[in-house]
Design an enzyme around this catalytic site. Structure first.
Site, PDB file in Angstrom:
ATOM      1  N   HIS A  69       0.861  -1.182   0.000  1.00 55.45           N
ATOM      2  CA  HIS A  69       0.000   0.000   0.000  1.00 55.45           C
ATOM      3  C   HIS A  69       0.896   1.230   0.000  1.00 55.45           C
ATOM      4  O   HIS A  69       1.726   1.410   0.887  1.00 55.45           O
ATOM      5  CB  HIS A  69      -0.921   0.021   1.220  1.00 55.45           C
ATOM      6  N   CYS A  70       0.748   2.057  -1.024  1.00 54.60           N
ATOM      7  CA  CYS A  70       1.609   3.236  -1.187  1.00 54.60           C
ATOM      8  C   CYS A  70       0.870   4.486  -0.720  1.00 54.60           C
ATOM      9  O   CYS A  70      -0.153   4.853  -1.307  1.00 54.60           O
ATOM     10  CB  CYS A  70       2.021   3.386  -2.654  1.00 54.60           C
TER      11      CYS A  70
END
Length: 353
Positions: A69-70
């Site tokens: 998850h960025c």
């Protein structure tokens, strides 16, 4: 050329952000009901986790071929946007290298035209250049400071984002994700710990870097497959990776130790009342903290010197046990001793000694 870099960078950035990674359909089950035994079940999505998918706490969905998850795109990097995200990581450093070259040459030429060499000193006059014609854009002290600051940003971005690009290309050329690389390492540790003699082979590596590359990058821009079924190498099972995940999950439950909370903990990131060492050694991670009340039972699976990570057991009439995972201070708990035969650990938990 700078406008060209900007358009391509922004296009891939917003594509990674808004296209998204692709999510496992809610309520998804495999075509063959007997294959359910090889998969994990997600209570949040009310569906089985397809091969290579993982549940993201931030997106609150099961993500297909989840890499991570960025926070910079406020989305997960996965099946549908892995190519766009990687191209962004490539184009951003290239554009910054071009910008750095312009900044360096600008400062060099402007300073060279303003330097006066004497017998005993070197003077720099920022008010005007010695030579004509004068620059179209005035280059004074403020412009020099702004150019120097922008150069630092460009070089910093080149190094930081360039390292991320190298990491992404390493996993893409082996047809893995960052999570799957971690699973493979844990598989080796599990086999070595129990001396089972088995060999874990990553099933999705096609054996050719070009074939692995084509799994993510295509001329159409649409990745191969549907994100649920994946081609596997010869000799591997379609669910080889998910079976290994189930083994690791069972091993994790066996190795866990049960603790009981002896102090209340509110769940804050840096608790002031739990000691100076606990305050300054809080884990630098996005993983959550869990609030504790005196008497709560926790299954600890890993820990640091002053912090522990585990699952709080909440007995529920609906499903018999919901676990809330997170970090908590070590000084708030103590090992739980089983006082009677009736007080047994649940789900195969290992007794603490």
């Amino acid at each position: 050329m700078l406008l060209n870099w900007t358009v391509m960078i922004l296009y891939n950035y917003f594509s990674a952000m808004f296209v998204g990674p692709g999510y496992v359909p809610l309520g998804w089950t495999p075509e063959k009901s007997q294959d359910c035994m090889y998969l994990q079940y997600c209570k949040v999505c009310q569906s089985y986790k397809a091969p290579r998918s993982h549940h993201c706490r931030k997106c609150n969905r099961c993500v297909m071929k989840m890499d991570h998850h960025c926070p910079w795109i406020n989305n997960c990097c996965g099946y549908q946007n892995h190519a766009s995200f990687t191209l962004f990581l490539l184009l951003a450093p290239l554009g910054c290298i071009h910008a750095s070259f312009i900044f360096i040459m600008t400062m060099y030429t402007q300073l060279y035209n303003r330097i006066s060499f004497g017998w005993s000193s070197v003077k720099i006059d920022m008010s005007a250049a010695k030579r004509d014609p004068r620059p179209i854009i005035p280059f004074g002290l403020s412009a020099f400071a702004a150019s120097l600051f922008a150069l630092g940003l460009a070089l910093g971005t080149t190094i930081a984002v360039g390292m991320l690009f190298i990491i992404q290309m390493k996993v893409i050329l082996t047809n893995k994700t960052s999570i799957e690389s971690w699973i493979e390492e844990k598989a080796k540790d599990r086999i070595q710990y129990y001396q089972t003699g088995e060999t874990f082979i990553f099933p999705y590596d096609m054996g050719s870097k070009w074939k692995n590359f084509r799994q993510v990058f295509t001329w159409s821009g649409i990745p191969e497959g549907d994100g649920l079924d994946w081609p596997v190498r010869d000799g591997c099972h379609q669910y080889s990776l998910t079976i290994e995940q189930l083994k690791q999950k069972a091993d994790k439950r066996v190795r866990s130790v049960r603790y009981r909370a002896i102090e209340d903990y509110s769940g804050v990131c840096c608790p002031v009342t739990k000691g100076v060492k606990t305050f300054f050694t809080t884990p630098c991670t996005e993983e959550p903290r869990i609030a504790l009340s005196k008497g709560d039972l926790i299954l600890a699976t890993r820990g640091l010197k002053h912090w522990m990570y585990g699952e709080k057991i909440l007995i529920s009439a609906a499903d018999g046990g919901i676990r809330e995972r997170g970090w908590f201070p070590r000084k708030c708990v103590e090992k739980y001793q089983y006082d009677s035969e009736m007080d047994q650990p649940v789900d195969g938990e290992k007794k603490s000694k």
